[in-house]
Motif scaffolding. Structure first.
Motif, mmCIF file in Angstrom:
data_model
loop_
_atom_site.group_PDB
_atom_site.id
_atom_site.type_symbol
_atom_site.label_atom_id
_atom_site.label_comp_id
_atom_site.label_asym_id
_atom_site.label_seq_id
_atom_site.Cartn_x
_atom_site.Cartn_y
_atom_site.Cartn_z
ATOM 1 N N VAL A 6 -6.036 -9.470 -27.757
ATOM 2 C CA VAL A 6 -5.413 -9.859 -26.483
ATOM 3 C C VAL A 6 -6.503 -10.125 -25.453
ATOM 4 N N LEU A 7 -6.362 -11.258 -24.751
ATOM 5 C CA LEU A 7 -7.296 -11.584 -23.677
ATOM 6 C C LEU A 7 -6.828 -11.058 -22.318
ATOM 7 N N GLY A 8 -5.531 -10.994 -22.154
ATOM 8 C CA GLY A 8 -5.015 -10.531 -20.862
ATOM 9 C C GLY A 8 -3.510 -10.311 -20.915
ATOM 10 N N LEU A 9 -3.010 -9.436 -20.030
ATOM 11 C CA LEU A 9 -1.579 -9.173 -19.904
ATOM 12 C C LEU A 9 -1.263 -9.049 -18.412
ATOM 13 N N HIS A 10 -0.409 -9.940 -17.937
ATOM 14 C CA HIS A 10 -0.078 -9.989 -16.514
ATOM 15 C C HIS A 10 1.415 -9.777 -16.321
ATOM 16 N N LEU A 11 1.750 -9.198 -15.169
ATOM 17 C CA LEU A 11 3.140 -9.036 -14.767
ATOM 18 C C LEU A 11 3.327 -9.722 -13.420
ATOM 19 N N CYS A 12 4.259 -10.666 -13.371
ATOM 20 C CA CYS A 12 4.529 -11.410 -12.143
ATOM 21 C C CYS A 12 5.921 -11.050 -11.632
ATOM 22 N N ALA A 13 6.029 -10.708 -10.340
ATOM 23 C CA ALA A 13 7.320 -10.470 -9.679
ATOM 24 C C ALA A 13 7.509 -11.586 -8.660
ATOM 25 N N HIS A 14 8.542 -12.390 -8.858
ATOM 26 C CA HIS A 14 8.732 -13.550 -7.991
ATOM 27 C C HIS A 14 10.220 -13.844 -7.856
ATOM 28 N N GLY A 15 10.550 -14.603 -6.818
ATOM 29 C CA GLY A 15 11.939 -14.985 -6.609
ATOM 30 C C GLY A 15 12.203 -15.426 -5.190
ATOM 31 N N SER A 17 15.575 -2.203 -3.031
ATOM 32 C CA SER A 17 15.583 -2.691 -1.657
ATOM 33 C C SER A 17 14.156 -2.906 -1.187
ATOM 34 N N ALA A 18 14.005 -3.584 -0.073
ATOM 35 C CA ALA A 18 12.687 -3.880 0.479
ATOM 36 C C ALA A 18 11.912 -2.590 0.734
ATOM 37 N N GLY A 19 10.630 -2.596 0.366
ATOM 38 C CA GLY A 19 9.769 -1.441 0.571
ATOM 39 C C GLY A 19 9.799 -0.406 -0.529
ATOM 40 N N GLU A 20 10.721 -0.511 -1.496
ATOM 41 C CA GLU A 20 10.808 0.481 -2.569
ATOM 42 C C GLU A 20 9.791 0.182 -3.668
ATOM 43 N N SER A 21 9.477 1.221 -4.447
ATOM 44 C CA SER A 21 8.521 1.102 -5.543
ATOM 45 C C SER A 21 9.244 0.740 -6.834
ATOM 46 N N VAL A 22 8.673 -0.179 -7.588
ATOM 47 C CA VAL A 22 9.206 -0.609 -8.875
ATOM 48 C C VAL A 22 8.231 -0.156 -9.961
ATOM 49 N N SER A 23 8.732 0.612 -10.917
ATOM 50 C CA SER A 23 7.879 1.104 -11.991
ATOM 51 C C SER A 23 8.571 0.888 -13.325
ATOM 52 N N GLY A 24 7.750 0.744 -14.360
ATOM 53 C CA GLY A 24 8.284 0.527 -15.701
ATOM 54 C C GLY A 24 7.166 0.367 -16.706
ATOM 55 N N GLN A 76 4.864 -2.032 -5.250
ATOM 56 C CA GLN A 76 5.796 -1.846 -4.143
ATOM 57 C C GLN A 76 6.302 -3.197 -3.660
ATOM 58 N N LEU A 77 7.613 -3.288 -3.459
ATOM 59 C CA LEU A 77 8.197 -4.500 -2.908
ATOM 60 C C LEU A 77 7.800 -4.645 -1.443
ATOM 61 N N ASN A 123 6.447 -12.799 -4.340
ATOM 62 C CA ASN A 123 5.442 -13.386 -5.228
ATOM 63 C C ASN A 123 4.298 -12.390 -5.381
ATOM 64 N N GLU A 124 4.414 -11.536 -6.390
ATOM 65 C CA GLU A 124 3.400 -10.523 -6.656
ATOM 66 C C GLU A 124 2.900 -10.680 -8.092
ATOM 67 N N LYS A 125 1.603 -10.444 -8.305
ATOM 68 C CA LYS A 125 1.023 -10.533 -9.645
ATOM 69 C C LYS A 125 0.163 -9.304 -9.901
ATOM 70 N N ILE A 126 0.381 -8.674 -11.061
ATOM 71 C CA ILE A 126 -0.333 -7.454 -11.431
ATOM 72 C C ILE A 126 -0.971 -7.654 -12.803
ATOM 73 N N SER A 127 -2.228 -7.275 -12.946
ATOM 74 C CA SER A 127 -2.915 -7.335 -14.230
ATOM 75 C C SER A 127 -2.879 -5.957 -14.881
ATOM 76 N N LEU A 128 -2.366 -5.891 -16.103
ATOM 77 C CA LEU A 128 -2.226 -4.617 -16.795
ATOM 78 C C LEU A 128 -3.417 -4.304 -17.701
ATOM 79 N N LEU A 129 -4.333 -5.237 -17.876
ATOM 80 C CA LEU A 129 -5.546 -5.030 -18.669
ATOM 81 C C LEU A 129 -6.754 -5.479 -17.866
ATOM 82 N N VAL A 130 -7.913 -4.951 -18.207
ATOM 83 C CA VAL A 130 -9.150 -5.319 -17.507
ATOM 84 C C VAL A 130 -9.458 -6.777 -17.799
#
Length: 401
Positions: free
Chosen positions: A39-48, A20-27, A103-104, A77-84
């Motif tokens: 590897v040059l980079g690893l990104h995680l995108c949350a969108h919809g 739900s809105a405001g909750e934390s998503v982890s994995g 967090q959503l 529309n969130e984007k997270i970088s998992l590597l430097v």
């Protein structure tokens, strides 16, 4: 899929109904390698968001005056970088787990839904960047459920509708058919049973059949044009009602199947529900009343509705009770008033010289125990103390063990 490389997205705290809105998503993003890679980079995108698409009819000719049209509303529309960023990373062969957490947004997140002409969809996309090769992308569905509490006051109010119809045509009218239906509240969750209270009166000359059903209506809006899709989800049937007869439903139940919660907070998609109680009339249009329903996500706790129901039971006229009760309750009678003087003299203790002396003393009334105000019952004896020895043909009564 690249040979020797397997990537997946794993969620750790996904609930039964998603997030739900405001909750934390982890994995974790999991890499399984058969050989060493750079590897040059690893990104995680949350969108919809919400998407609607259908064909608009501009005239009477479908072949010449139709055009596909669609609408899209973005909610996430969130984007997270998992590597430097800007560094090269060497991953040896084996299994690697890269954790993530975000967090959503606390704003509007419409419930995940797939309908006739559109859908609301969210997903996580992991993107692996490597030198000299195309990026590797994998997707994972992110289920979102908008929080709807059926215990809110607006959803706890009863809903009631009434309708009536005169059956017949012109001068051949046979009589009216009336229908009144009520449910205890407006909000329900999946799996709950709706208790239906209804009164049907058949004043016509025809045999009628009462029924009830839950309907879902999907509405899709594109450029001000709306398309709807209505479907029956569950139904229940009553008994046949003959002419001049009535039938009463005292809580006939209809269970809500697993469905998408009500969607009213989306600009281009709406999902609504109604409970329709209707009467099938041979040779005439059916008589119907529609009771609006809201399918929520927070279950009914039972306290608010039960308390209001109990309170309503005490709204009846209780004035008769005041007439039946005395203004001031009477005290119990004195034992001496219901026992004869002979019994009192028999059970009274003998007067001693000490008692005579005490009578002459002056004691305050509050320190003297009024032991003779309420006499105790007679002492128990196995021999009748009042037996008359002079009467003939009588014998003393004794209690045998």
């Amino acid at each position: 899929m690249v040979v020797g490389l397997l990537m997946s997205v794993v969620l750790e705290n996904e609930g039964k109904n998603g997030y739900s809105a405001g909750e934390s998503v982890s994995g974790q993003v999991v890499l399984e390698l058969l050989e060493q890679i750079e590897v040059l980079g690893l990104h995680l995108c949350a969108h919809g968001g919400a998407m609607v698409s259908f064909t608009l009819w501009k005239g009477g000719n479908w072949n010449q005056n139709t055009s596909p049209s669609g609408e899209h509303v973005e909610y996430l529309n969130e984007k997270i970088s998992l590597l430097v960023a800007g560094e090269r990373h060497i991953f040896p062969s084996g299994k690697h787990k890269l954790p993530f957490s975000f967090q959503l947004p606390t704003g509007n997140l419409v419930t995940t839904f797939t309908g006739r002409y559109g859908k609301v969809q969210y997903q996580l996309s992991a993107v692996l960047e490597r030198p000299s090769v195309p990026d590797l992308t994998v997707h994972r569905e992110l289920r979102v459920t908008s929080r709807i509490d059926v215990n809110s006051p607006s959803l706890l109010t009863p809903v009631e509708r009434t309708n009536e119809r005169m059956v017949g045509c012109w001068f051949l009218t046979s009589g009216p058919i009336s229908l009144s239906a009520k449910i205890g509240r407006k909000g329900y969750c999946n799996g709950e049973a709706v208790a239906i209270y209804a009164e049907i009166e058949n004043g016509s000359s025809r045999l009628i059949v009462p029924k009830a059903a839950i309907y879902q209506t999907q509405s899709f809006i594109v450029h001000g044009k709306t398309k709807t899709h209505k479907q029956m989800l569950a139904s229940v049937r009553g008994n046949h009602i003959a002419s001049g007869s009535t039938e009463t439903w005292n809580g006939k139940t209809l269970k809500i199947p697993p469905v998408t919660p009500t969607i009213l907070d989306c600009e281009i998609i709406r999902v609504e529900y109604v409970l329709a109680v209707y009467i099938h009339i041979p040779g005439a249009q059916r008589l119907m009343v529609e009771l609006p329903l809201v399918i929520g996500t927070v279950p009914f706790n039972g306290f608010t509705y039960r308390n209001s129901s109990v309170a309503s039971q005490f709204t009846v006229d209780m004035s008769w009770l005041a007439l039946a009760l005395a203004e001031q309750p009477e005290a119990p009678p004195n034992y001496a008033d219901v026992v004869s003087e002979e019994d009192l003299s028999w059970c009274a203790p003998p007067v001693t010289q000490q008692d005579v002396l005490l009578e002459g003393l002056c004691f305050p009334s509050f320190v003297v125990i009024q032991e003779f105000r309420f006499q105790p019952p007679p002492l128990y004896s196995q021999v009748d103390p009042h037996f008359n020895h002079g009467a003939e043909g009588t014998a003393p009564f004794t209690l045998e063990e």
